[in-house]
Design a protein around this motif. Structure first.
Motif, PDB file in Angstrom:
ATOM      1  N   GLU A  58       1.881  31.235  35.473  1.00  0.00           N
ATOM      2  CA  GLU A  58       2.309  32.496  36.069  1.00  0.00           C
ATOM      3  C   GLU A  58       2.404  33.612  35.025  1.00  0.00           C
ATOM      4  O   GLU A  58       2.031  34.762  35.275  1.00  0.00           O
ATOM      5  CB  GLU A  58       3.671  32.320  36.753  1.00  0.00           C
ATOM      6  CG  GLU A  58       3.629  31.450  38.002  1.00  0.00           C
ATOM      7  CD  GLU A  58       2.841  32.115  39.115  1.00  0.00           C
ATOM      8  OE1 GLU A  58       2.790  33.363  39.160  1.00  0.00           O
ATOM      9  OE2 GLU A  58       2.245  31.386  39.920  1.00  0.00           O
ATOM     10  N   PHE A  59       2.898  33.252  33.828  1.00  0.00           N
ATOM     11  CA  PHE A  59       3.010  34.246  32.761  1.00  0.00           C
ATOM     12  C   PHE A  59       1.647  34.751  32.320  1.00  0.00           C
ATOM     13  O   PHE A  59       1.452  35.955  32.101  1.00  0.00           O
ATOM     14  CB  PHE A  59       3.761  33.644  31.572  1.00  0.00           C
ATOM     15  CG  PHE A  59       3.885  34.567  30.407  1.00  0.00           C
ATOM     16  CD1 PHE A  59       4.798  35.618  30.422  1.00  0.00           C
ATOM     17  CD2 PHE A  59       3.077  34.403  29.289  1.00  0.00           C
ATOM     18  CE1 PHE A  59       4.907  36.477  29.353  1.00  0.00           C
ATOM     19  CE2 PHE A  59       3.181  35.264  28.215  1.00  0.00           C
ATOM     20  CZ  PHE A  59       4.102  36.304  28.245  1.00  0.00           C
ATOM     21  N   LEU A  60       0.682  33.830  32.215  1.00  0.00           N
ATOM     22  CA  LEU A  60      -0.669  34.235  31.827  1.00  0.00           C
ATOM     23  C   LEU A  60      -1.291  35.138  32.884  1.00  0.00           C
ATOM     24  O   LEU A  60      -1.940  36.135  32.561  1.00  0.00           O
ATOM     25  CB  LEU A  60      -1.540  32.995  31.594  1.00  0.00           C
ATOM     26  CG  LEU A  60      -1.196  32.164  30.349  1.00  0.00           C
ATOM     27  CD1 LEU A  60      -2.071  30.913  30.296  1.00  0.00           C
ATOM     28  CD2 LEU A  60      -1.393  32.993  29.081  1.00  0.00           C
ATOM     29  N   ASN A  61      -1.098  34.791  34.156  1.00  0.00           N
ATOM     30  CA  ASN A  61      -1.634  35.635  35.228  1.00  0.00           C
ATOM     31  C   ASN A  61      -0.993  37.021  35.222  1.00  0.00           C
ATOM     32  O   ASN A  61      -1.668  38.037  35.377  1.00  0.00           O
ATOM     33  CB  ASN A  61      -1.400  34.962  36.585  1.00  0.00           C
ATOM     34  CG  ASN A  61      -2.256  33.729  36.777  1.00  0.00           C
ATOM     35  OD1 ASN A  61      -3.322  33.604  36.167  1.00  0.00           O
ATOM     36  ND2 ASN A  61      -1.806  32.807  37.608  1.00  0.00           N
ATOM     37  N   SER A  63       0.427  38.523  32.628  1.00  0.00           N
ATOM     38  CA  SER A  63      -0.017  39.262  31.442  1.00  0.00           C
ATOM     39  C   SER A  63      -1.416  39.809  31.637  1.00  0.00           C
ATOM     40  O   SER A  63      -1.720  40.940  31.258  1.00  0.00           O
ATOM     41  CB  SER A  63       0.026  38.347  30.221  1.00  0.00           C
ATOM     42  OG  SER A  63       1.332  37.872  29.992  1.00  0.00           O
ATOM     43  N   SER A  64      -2.297  38.980  32.231  1.00  0.00           N
ATOM     44  CA  SER A  64      -3.673  39.418  32.439  1.00  0.00           C
ATOM     45  C   SER A  64      -3.739  40.625  33.368  1.00  0.00           C
ATOM     46  O   SER A  64      -4.455  41.591  33.110  1.00  0.00           O
ATOM     47  CB  SER A  64      -4.493  38.262  33.019  1.00  0.00           C
ATOM     48  OG  SER A  64      -5.813  38.674  33.301  1.00  0.00           O
ATOM     49  N   LYS A  65      -2.945  40.566  34.470  1.00  0.00           N
ATOM     50  CA  LYS A  65      -2.934  41.689  35.399  1.00  0.00           C
ATOM     51  C   LYS A  65      -2.391  42.954  34.749  1.00  0.00           C
ATOM     52  O   LYS A  65      -2.914  44.050  34.946  1.00  0.00           O
ATOM     53  CB  LYS A  65      -2.105  41.340  36.637  1.00  0.00           C
ATOM     54  CG  LYS A  65      -2.747  40.292  37.538  1.00  0.00           C
ATOM     55  CD  LYS A  65      -1.868  40.000  38.733  1.00  0.00           C
ATOM     56  CE  LYS A  65      -2.510  38.948  39.640  1.00  0.00           C
ATOM     57  NZ  LYS A  65      -1.648  38.625  40.800  1.00  0.00           N
ATOM     58  N   ASN A  66      -1.329  42.787  33.946  1.00  0.00           N
ATOM     59  CA  ASN A  66      -0.744  43.952  33.283  1.00  0.00           C
ATOM     60  C   ASN A  66      -1.705  44.563  32.272  1.00  0.00           C
ATOM     61  O   ASN A  66      -1.811  45.789  32.153  1.00  0.00           O
ATOM     62  CB  ASN A  66       0.554  43.569  32.582  1.00  0.00           C
ATOM     63  CG  ASN A  66       1.729  43.543  33.544  1.00  0.00           C
ATOM     64  OD1 ASN A  66       1.617  43.996  34.670  1.00  0.00           O
ATOM     65  ND2 ASN A  66       2.841  43.014  33.111  1.00  0.00           N
ATOM     66  N   LEU A  67      -2.413  43.696  31.519  1.00  0.00           N
ATOM     67  CA  LEU A  67      -3.373  44.197  30.536  1.00  0.00           C
ATOM     68  C   LEU A  67      -4.511  44.936  31.227  1.00  0.00           C
ATOM     69  O   LEU A  67      -4.947  46.003  30.777  1.00  0.00           O
ATOM     70  CB  LEU A  67      -3.907  43.051  29.683  1.00  0.00           C
ATOM     71  CG  LEU A  67      -2.923  42.458  28.664  1.00  0.00           C
ATOM     72  CD1 LEU A  67      -3.528  41.251  27.972  1.00  0.00           C
ATOM     73  CD2 LEU A  67      -2.517  43.502  27.628  1.00  0.00           C
ATOM     74  N   ASP A  68      -5.011  44.349  32.329  1.00  0.00           N
ATOM     75  CA  ASP A  68      -6.085  45.016  33.068  1.00  0.00           C
ATOM     76  C   ASP A  68      -5.626  46.367  33.606  1.00  0.00           C
ATOM     77  O   ASP A  68      -6.351  47.363  33.524  1.00  0.00           O
ATOM     78  CB  ASP A  68      -6.561  44.122  34.223  1.00  0.00           C
ATOM     79  CG  ASP A  68      -7.291  42.880  33.719  1.00  0.00           C
ATOM     80  OD1 ASP A  68      -7.735  42.898  32.560  1.00  0.00           O
ATOM     81  OD2 ASP A  68      -7.409  41.909  34.485  1.00  0.00           O
ATOM     82  N   SER A  69      -4.408  46.377  34.172  1.00  0.00           N
ATOM     83  CA  SER A  69      -3.888  47.639  34.712  1.00  0.00           C
ATOM     84  C   SER A  69      -3.673  48.653  33.610  1.00  0.00           C
ATOM     85  O   SER A  69      -3.968  49.840  33.773  1.00  0.00           O
ATOM     86  CB  SER A  69      -2.554  47.383  35.432  1.00  0.00           C
ATOM     87  OG  SER A  69      -2.736  46.484  36.509  1.00  0.00           O
ATOM     88  N   ARG A  70      -3.183  48.214  32.440  1.00  0.00           N
ATOM     89  CA  ARG A  70      -2.944  49.130  31.321  1.00  0.00           C
ATOM     90  C   ARG A  70      -4.256  49.710  30.803  1.00  0.00           C
ATOM     91  O   ARG A  70      -4.354  50.907  30.553  1.00  0.00           O
ATOM     92  CB  ARG A  70      -2.208  48.396  30.201  1.00  0.00           C
ATOM     93  CG  ARG A  70      -1.929  49.262  28.977  1.00  0.00           C
ATOM     94  CD  ARG A  70      -1.166  48.482  27.925  1.00  0.00           C
ATOM     95  NE  ARG A  70      -0.997  49.264  26.727  1.00  0.00           N
ATOM     96  CZ  ARG A  70      -0.086  50.199  26.536  1.00  0.00           C
ATOM     97  NH1 ARG A  70       0.761  50.456  27.512  1.00  0.00           N
ATOM     98  NH2 ARG A  70       0.003  50.863  25.407  1.00  0.00           N
ATOM     99  N   GLU A  71      -5.281  48.848  30.654  1.00  0.00           N
ATOM    100  CA  GLU A  71      -6.574  49.326  30.179  1.00  0.00           C
ATOM    101  C   GLU A  71      -7.179  50.320  31.172  1.00  0.00           C
ATOM    102  O   GLU A  71      -7.750  51.339  30.781  1.00  0.00           O
ATOM    103  CB  GLU A  71      -7.526  48.152  29.967  1.00  0.00           C
ATOM    104  CG  GLU A  71      -7.135  47.270  28.775  1.00  0.00           C
ATOM    105  CD  GLU A  71      -8.070  46.072  28.631  1.00  0.00           C
ATOM    106  OE1 GLU A  71      -8.965  45.922  29.501  1.00  0.00           O
ATOM    107  OE2 GLU A  71      -7.898  45.306  27.674  1.00  0.00           O
TER     108      GLU A  71
END
Length: 281
Positions: A58-61, A63-71
Motif C-alpha cells: 500500500e505504501f509503494l502504491n 508513493s507511486s501515485k503521489n510521485l506521478d501526481s507531483r511530476e
C-alpha cells in the motif's frame, strides 16, 4: 506412556488418523455453529497481520501515485509559468503605448506593428559581482538566439544577450557597469539613458541637467532607440534625486522594475531590426 504418533507408529496409521480427524472437523464445521464462531474469532485475531503484511504494498502504491501526481503538477506548473511569461512580455510591449500607437497609426495611415518573436528560457547559473553581472541561460544559436536580443521577465527589462553558444548564452544584466538602455520618462516623454552601476537593485541616469523635469516615482520605459529593446518596456522607477547647483548635473538614481535577485525564467525578444538582419543572412 505411548504417544499416538510415537516413533513406533507406522506411517499408514498416522495417515488414517489424520484423515479421520480431518473428516470429523469438516463435519463439525458443516453442521455445528461452534466452528463458525471459532473461525470468526481466528479471523479477527489474525486480521491485523493481514493489514501489516499489506502495508509495504500500500505504501509503494501511495508513493507511486503521489510521485506521478507531483511530476504532473510540476510539468503543468512549468508550462503555465512559461505561458504567463509570454503573455506578460506581450503586455509589457503594449500596455504603455497602446493609445499612442493607435494615434500614430491613424496619423501616418500605417499598419500595426508586427508582433515580435518571443522565446522562454531558463537561467542555468548566475555570475554576479561588482564588476560583472551576468547570467547563463539554456538557449543558444541552435534555438536561433543571436547577440543583442532583449531579455525581460514578467515585470520589466532584465538585460541583453552578449554571448551565444550552441545551447547556452550569456545575458548581461541591466545593472552591469557596461550596460545602458535608452529610456523615456513615461509622465512627460523626456528622453534619457539608464546605466548600470554594479548594484543589483540600483541604476543611474547620467548627465541629467538640473532643469530636467524628472521626479521621484517617475516610471522609465524603453524608448525604442538602439534597435534592441522594443518601445514601452518598463525599465526602472526613479527613487532618489540629488541636485547640487555647484555641480553641472544632478545625480538621479532608479530601481529596476524587474526583480533581478529573484529571476528564474526569462523571455527573449526579437526586435524588428533583428528579424530583418536574420532574413538578410
Amino acid at each position: 506412556m505411548n504417544l499416538l504418533f510415537g516413533r513406533n507408529a507406522s506411517l499408514q496409521l498416522r495417515l488414517i488418523i489424520a484423515v479421520v480427524l480431518s473428516g470429523l472437523i469438516m463435519l463439525g464445521d458443516r453442521y455445528t455453529s461452534g466452528a463458525s464462531t471459532i473461525r470468526t474469532s481466528l479471523n479477527t485475531f489474525v486480521s491485523p497481520l493481514f493489514y501489516f503484511a499489506n502495508m509495504p504494498s500500500e505504501f509503494l502504491n501511495w508513493s507511486s501515485k503521489n510521485l506521478d501526481s507531483r511530476e504532473l503538477l510540476l510539468a503543468q506548473n512549468t508550462s503555465l509559468k512559461a505561458k504567463q511569461l509570454e503573455q506578460n512580455a506581450k503586455l509589457l510591449e503594449f500596455q504603455f503605448l497602446q493609445n499612442e500607437n493607435l494615434k500614430l497609426r491613424a496619423l501616418l495611415n500605417s499598419s500595426a506593428k508586427l508582433e515580435s518573436k518571443k522565446l522562454v528560457t531558463k537561467i542555468l547559473s548566475i555570475h554576479s559581482n561588482t564588476y560583472n553581472q551576468q547570467v547563463v541561460i539554456n538557449k543558444g544559436f541552435l534555438d536561433n538566439v543571436v547577440e543583442g536580443l532583449a531579455v525581460v521577465d514578467d515585470l520589466g527589462v532584465v538585460g541583453k544577450v552578449v554571448q551565444v553558444g550552441s545551447s547556452t548564452s550569456r545575458v548581461l544584466l541591466m545593472t552591469d557597469n557596461t550596460h545602458a538602455i535608452p529610456v523615456r520618462v513615461l509622465r512627460n516623454n523626456i528622453q534619457t539613458v539608464v546605466e548600470g552601476n554594479g548594484k543589483l537593485n540600483q541604476v543611474e541616469l547620467p548627465h541629467v541637467p538640473h532643469s530636467m523635469d524628472i521626479r521621484v516615482g517617475d516610471i522609465l520605459v524603453s524608448s525604442g532607440l538602439g534597435d534592441i529593446f522594443p518601445e514601452g518596456l518598463p525599465v526602472a522607477t526613479v527613487t532618489n534625486i540629488e541636485r547640487d547647483e555647484s555641480k553641472p548635473f544632478s545625480k538621479v538614481y532608479a530601481q529596476p522594475i524587474a526583480q533581478l535577485d529573484r529571476i528564474r525564467l526569462l523571455v527573449l525578444l526579437w526586435s524588428q531590426q533583428t528579424k530583418v538582419n536574420e532574413n538578410d543572412e
